[in-house]
Design an enzyme around this catalytic site. Structure first.
Site, PDB file in Angstrom:
ATOM      1  N   TRP A   1     -20.722  21.111   8.452  1.00 14.09           N
ATOM      2  CA  TRP A   1     -20.551  19.724   8.891  1.00 14.09           C
ATOM      3  C   TRP A   1     -20.799  19.769  10.397  1.00 14.09           C
ATOM      4  O   TRP A   1     -20.005  20.331  11.160  1.00 14.09           O
ATOM      5  CB  TRP A   1     -19.147  19.222   8.577  1.00 14.09           C
ATOM      6  CG  TRP A   1     -18.958  17.756   8.819  1.00 14.09           C
ATOM      7  CD1 TRP A   1     -19.544  16.726   8.137  1.00 14.09           C
ATOM      8  CD2 TRP A   1     -18.155  17.137   9.815  1.00 14.09           C
ATOM      9  NE1 TRP A   1     -19.135  15.521   8.629  1.00 14.09           N
ATOM     10  CE2 TRP A   1     -18.281  15.740   9.670  1.00 14.09           C
ATOM     11  CE3 TRP A   1     -17.319  17.619  10.809  1.00 14.09           C
ATOM     12  CZ2 TRP A   1     -17.603  14.827  10.489  1.00 14.09           C
ATOM     13  CZ3 TRP A   1     -16.637  16.730  11.629  1.00 14.09           C
ATOM     14  CH2 TRP A   1     -16.804  15.346  11.465  1.00 14.09           C
TER      15      TRP A   1
ATOM     16  N   GLU B   1     -15.874   3.112   4.181  1.00 17.92           N
ATOM     17  CA  GLU B   1     -16.248   4.541   4.162  1.00 17.92           C
ATOM     18  C   GLU B   1     -17.090   4.922   2.945  1.00 17.92           C
ATOM     19  O   GLU B   1     -17.814   5.914   3.016  1.00 17.92           O
ATOM     20  CB  GLU B   1     -15.028   5.437   4.285  1.00 17.92           C
ATOM     21  CG  GLU B   1     -14.065   5.429   3.131  1.00 17.92           C
ATOM     22  CD  GLU B   1     -12.912   6.408   3.352  1.00 17.92           C
ATOM     23  OE1 GLU B   1     -13.082   7.421   4.042  1.00 17.92           O
ATOM     24  OE2 GLU B   1     -11.825   6.143   2.819  1.00 17.92           O
TER      25      GLU B   1
ATOM     26  N   ASN C   1     -16.223  28.294  10.587  1.00 19.76           N
ATOM     27  CA  ASN C   1     -15.674  26.945  10.463  1.00 19.76           C
ATOM     28  C   ASN C   1     -14.777  26.735  11.679  1.00 19.76           C
ATOM     29  O   ASN C   1     -13.885  27.533  11.936  1.00 19.76           O
ATOM     30  CB  ASN C   1     -14.866  26.806   9.171  1.00 19.76           C
ATOM     31  CG  ASN C   1     -14.264  25.406   9.018  1.00 19.76           C
ATOM     32  OD1 ASN C   1     -14.708  24.463   9.673  1.00 19.76           O
ATOM     33  ND2 ASN C   1     -13.246  25.278   8.187  1.00 19.76           N
ATOM     34  N   GLY C   2     -15.050  25.674  12.452  1.00 17.89           N
ATOM     35  CA  GLY C   2     -14.216  25.403  13.633  1.00 17.89           C
ATOM     36  C   GLY C   2     -15.105  25.161  14.838  1.00 17.89           C
ATOM     37  O   GLY C   2     -16.284  24.867  14.711  1.00 17.89           O
TER      38      GLY C   2
ATOM     39  N   HIS D   1      -5.802 -16.157  15.420  1.00 18.75           N
ATOM     40  CA  HIS D   1      -5.812 -15.976  16.890  1.00 18.75           C
ATOM     41  C   HIS D   1      -7.128 -15.356  17.336  1.00 18.75           C
ATOM     42  O   HIS D   1      -7.157 -14.443  18.149  1.00 18.75           O
ATOM     43  CB  HIS D   1      -4.634 -15.069  17.292  1.00 18.75           C
ATOM     44  CG  HIS D   1      -3.299 -15.659  16.956  1.00 18.75           C
ATOM     45  ND1 HIS D   1      -2.774 -16.730  17.635  1.00 18.75           N
ATOM     46  CD2 HIS D   1      -2.427 -15.370  15.956  1.00 18.75           C
ATOM     47  CE1 HIS D   1      -1.602 -17.058  17.096  1.00 18.75           C
ATOM     48  NE2 HIS D   1      -1.368 -16.243  16.075  1.00 18.75           N
TER      49      HIS D   1
ATOM     50  N   LYS E   1     -11.491   1.896   2.802  1.00 24.06           N
ATOM     51  CA  LYS E   1     -12.172   2.349   1.575  1.00 24.06           C
ATOM     52  C   LYS E   1     -13.546   1.702   1.447  1.00 24.06           C
ATOM     53  O   LYS E   1     -14.539   2.355   1.165  1.00 24.06           O
ATOM     54  CB  LYS E   1     -11.316   2.004   0.344  1.00 24.06           C
ATOM     55  CG  LYS E   1     -10.160   2.943   0.130  1.00 24.06           C
ATOM     56  CD  LYS E   1     -10.653   4.264  -0.430  1.00 24.06           C
ATOM     57  CE  LYS E   1      -9.857   5.479  -0.037  1.00 24.06           C
ATOM     58  NZ  LYS E   1      -9.543   5.700   1.338  1.00 24.06           N
TER      59      LYS E   1
ATOM     60  N   LYS F   1     -13.968  15.778   4.315  1.00 24.34           N
ATOM     61  CA  LYS F   1     -12.703  15.598   3.592  1.00 24.34           C
ATOM     62  C   LYS F   1     -11.510  15.833   4.508  1.00 24.34           C
ATOM     63  O   LYS F   1     -10.499  15.166   4.388  1.00 24.34           O
ATOM     64  CB  LYS F   1     -12.627  16.567   2.411  1.00 24.34           C
ATOM     65  CG  LYS F   1     -11.344  16.424   1.575  1.00 24.34           C
ATOM     66  CD  LYS F   1     -11.214  15.039   0.975  1.00 24.34           C
ATOM     67  CE  LYS F   1      -9.945  14.881   0.177  1.00 24.34           C
ATOM     68  NZ  LYS F   1      -9.743  13.460  -0.230  1.00 24.34           N
TER      69      LYS F   1
ATOM     70  N   CYS G   1     -16.390  22.309   7.632  1.00 29.20           N
ATOM     71  CA  CYS G   1     -17.290  23.326   7.056  1.00 29.20           C
ATOM     72  C   CYS G   1     -16.562  24.103   5.957  1.00 29.20           C
ATOM     73  O   CYS G   1     -15.353  24.082   5.851  1.00 29.20           O
ATOM     74  CB  CYS G   1     -17.739  24.302   8.135  1.00 29.20           C
ATOM     75  SG  CYS G   1     -18.578  23.530   9.504  1.00 29.20           S
TER      76      CYS G   1
ATOM     77  N   ARG H   1     -15.711  19.016   0.931  1.00 27.55           N
ATOM     78  CA  ARG H   1     -15.199  18.985   2.316  1.00 27.55           C
ATOM     79  C   ARG H   1     -16.100  18.177   3.225  1.00 27.55           C
ATOM     80  O   ARG H   1     -15.738  17.866   4.359  1.00 27.55           O
ATOM     81  CB  ARG H   1     -15.061  20.426   2.835  1.00 27.55           C
ATOM     82  CG  ARG H   1     -14.131  21.305   2.012  1.00 27.55           C
ATOM     83  CD  ARG H   1     -14.404  22.788   2.217  1.00 27.55           C
ATOM     84  NE  ARG H   1     -14.006  23.274   3.504  1.00 27.55           N
ATOM     85  CZ  ARG H   1     -12.794  23.749   3.792  1.00 27.55           C
ATOM     86  NH1 ARG H   1     -11.880  23.783   2.843  1.00 27.55           N
ATOM     87  NH2 ARG H   1     -12.484  24.176   4.992  1.00 27.55           N
TER      88      ARG H   1
ATOM     89  N   GLU I   1      -6.114  -0.285   4.674  1.00 28.22           N
ATOM     90  CA  GLU I   1      -6.601   0.812   3.819  1.00 28.22           C
ATOM     91  C   GLU I   1      -7.726   0.312   2.915  1.00 28.22           C
ATOM     92  O   GLU I   1      -8.745   0.970   2.735  1.00 28.22           O
ATOM     93  CB  GLU I   1      -5.459   1.392   3.013  1.00 28.22           C
ATOM     94  CG  GLU I   1      -5.837   2.278   1.846  1.00 28.22           C
ATOM     95  CD  GLU I   1      -6.746   3.458   2.207  1.00 28.22           C
ATOM     96  OE1 GLU I   1      -6.917   3.753   3.408  1.00 28.22           O
ATOM     97  OE2 GLU I   1      -7.312   4.057   1.281  1.00 28.22           O
TER      98      GLU I   1
END
Ligand code: AGP
Length: 594
Positions: A75, A472, A99-100, A488, A469, A589, A2, A28, A465
């Site tokens: 968020w 996401e 926020n939290g 395998h 990318k 973020k 947030c 964010r 990575e």
């Protein structure tokens, strides 16, 4: 994560300034937004689900009056991303943005409902406004009412209160989640970070954990967790509006991808490590490393370098596992944590566990004044500048560069690798000059719904990575495997609808092994996008369905150079899919919650 903004001013309407601040906080990650202003002894709220543009429309149609206000990008953690759950939450006496997570919100809710308070949302935050309102009804003044409410909260929070009482101060408090004070001319601001404050002021003070702040339009009084009035340093933020603007790029992510040669050029020229850091690393029997997501992949690439060049044993883990498996750590050991934001809760808690086990804490960080900075013994800065796109790009390249530099500093005389590192920015420019080629390949990949990424050695975590990318920002399912591992089991997935992105420079000692792996895939109808150099592309011939010839590079720096085409593949696939490359769905973020 947030975002919070608060404006305590008598200069001009607060609503447009709050909206500007929220726009700066959008990076964010969020799914609703809102503001509350104060005028005529009353609080005026406007909230909207979805993007800030929806809130902007409401403000344009019916702007709330007043020069003081608070704003929030949410968020969602508790309760869906709806307008009713959007902050600010309020009674007729007080509004709050938060926020939290309030860990004890359920018990507090029962208590407040028993006291006659009626809840209208599913959020944890709403308990805070009822606690303060209850305290006010018992005769406490706004400051006492807010402080007493904060004393009841358990968990991580940054909160800002705006009272309907025109004579009341704005109150802020931080516990585990950042909150900064911005000092204007005859006005004071509160915000989650210096990006939100950039359009308002460059003079910034970061509160410390447990700090509370009592804000009037003329001043702000900071009170520490012991209740003493304290002074905290005032920094001049160097974040310019240009740095947090998109320039002529369509997305922040695209701008930040293109900033990489300059960022790395500056960083490489200035790479110096404190002797104490090198001593701690030389002395540790084993280096513990932990991070999340992309930063964890950077750690895994770094571990290859530290072990192969510096002969330093490394133990890498994702922070959310590390912190709960409580591993035994070596006596007088060192632990290294990597984080762009410095606020990722899992990484922070992993750091705290390592500290509790007597480890020397070294962190590789990008954002200034973060919680991890304050809790580390040594900080290695990536100096990538503000990274606004939710998907990390330049910060990742900078993290890898710092790790590569560290391996060289510990290894001693490695002139070839050192020269390769210095040459890297120029090679990145060459790749960027051929972005159109990569965009064409990305559009082909965007036609698939699944894909595999493979690599060996440090190019294996890099393949991870690359797949992250792609996942996401384009929402295409992408998995990564070590080149020697997918036979395998995962090779069962391969058919013509399941392409593979293969990272295989011909200069890599394992190129021939990768060649065999690609032949195994092709023999089963698998389509291959080969990222290699010209010699590698020629050697693979028609085994590769598509290819991109990356400039020839020393194996040491290949993982950093190959990061660039992987980022561009994902970015252009996202464009082709029409997804939001800067603020992908469901992502933040920095994940400051568990
Ligand atoms: C990066 O593209 C991702 N958005 C994510 O995995 C990120 O790397 C991770 O959340 C760690 O963030 P940090 O570097 O700020 O700690």
């Amino acid at each position: 994560m947030c975002g919070i903004i608060g404006i305590m001013s008598d200069k001009g309407p607060a609503a447009p300034r709050l909206l500007e601040g929220l726009t700066r906080l959008a990076y964010r990650g969020y799914d609703s937004a809102g503001v509350a202003t104060l005028a005529g002894g009353a609080l005026h709220r406007r909230r909207a689900e979805g993007k800030i543009a929806a809130l902007a429309e409401k403000l344009a149609a019916d702007s709330p009056p007043g020069t003081r206000g608070i704003g929030h990008t949410r968020w969602a953690t508790h309760g869906g991303p709806t307008e009713i759950n959007a902050h600010p939450h309020a009674t007729d006496k007080v509004a709050v943005v938060h926020n939290g997570i309030i860990e004890n919100h359920a018990a507090l809710r029962v208590e407040m409902e028993a006291a006659g308070h009626v809840f209208t949302t599913q959020t944890d935050t709403e308990v805070i406004v009822h606690l303060v309102t209850e305290n006010l009804s018992r005769g406490m003044d706004p400051r006492a009412a807010a402080f007493a409410a904060l004393d009841r909260l358990e968990g991580a929070y940054a909160v800002v209160f705006l009272f309907a009482d025109e004579g009341a101060p704005m109150i802020g408090g931080r516990c585990g989640t950042p909150l900064a004070v911005g000092w204007g001319e005859g006005e004071v601001f509160l915000a989650s970070d210096s990006y939100a404050l950039a359009p308002l002021t460059s003079r910034v003070t970061f509160l410390e954990d447990g700090d509370r702040v009592v804000v009037t339009a003329q001043e702000a009084q900071i009170v520490d967790c012991a209740g003493s009035t304290v002074e905290r340093p005032v920094r001049t933020s160097t974040i310019s509006a240009a740095q947090i603007g998109k320039g002529d790029h369509k997305h922040f992510m695209h701008k930040e991808i293109h900033e990489q040669p300059a960022v790395l050029g500056e960083l490489i020229n200035g790479l110096v490590f404190e002797p104490a850091v090198l001593e701690a690393l030389a002395a540790t029997p084993r280096l513990t490393m932990a991070a999340c997501g992309t930063a964890a992949y950077a750690c895994r690439v770094g571990a290859y370098w530290l072990e192969s060049l510096a002969r330093l044993p490394c133990a890498v883990d994702i922070a959310s596992e590390f912190r709960y498996r409580t591993p035994p750590l070596p006596e007088k050991g060192a632990a290294l944590f990597v984080s762009q934001s410095g606020e990722t809760l899992d990484t922070l808690e992993a750091l705290r566990y390592a500290r509790s086990q007597g480890q020397t804490i070294i962190s590789i960080l990008n954002t200034i004044e973060s919680t991890m900075e304050r809790e580390s013994d040594y900080v290695l800065r990536t100096h990538a500048g503000p990274e606004i796109g939710v998907a990390s790009t330049k910060a990742t390249a900078a993290q890898l560069t710092v790790l590569a530099g560290l391996a060289l500093a510990l290894a001693g005389d490695r002139p070839d690798e050192a020269a390769a590192l210095r040459h890297l920015p120029a090679l990145m420019v060459e790749v960027l000059e051929r972005e159109t080629e990569i965009a064409g390949l990305a559009r082909v990949l965007a036609g698939f719904t699944h894909m595999l990424y493979i690599g060996r050695g440090p190019l294996y975590p890099l393949a991870c990575e690359g797949s992250l990318k792609m996942k996401e920002i384009s929402y295409i399912h992408a998995e990564a495997y070590a080149g020697g591992e997918f036979k395998h089991g995962p090779i069962a997935l391969i058919d013509e609808d399941f392409p593979t992105v293969a990272l295989a420079p011909s200069t890599d000692p394992l190129f021939d092994k990768m060649r065999s792996n690609m032949e195994e895939l092709a023999a089963r109808g698998g389509k291959i996008l080969l990222l290699s150099d010209a010699d590698g592309v020629a050697a693979m011939g028609k085994t590769a369905t598509w290819s991109f010839a990356v400039p020839e590079v020393h194996p040491f720096t290949a993982p950093i150079l190959y990061l660039l085409p992987l980022q561009l593949l994902a970015y252009h696939a996202a464009l082709a899919k029409g997804t939001d490359a800067d603020q992908p769905r469901n992502l933040a973020k920095s994940v400051t919650v568990e």
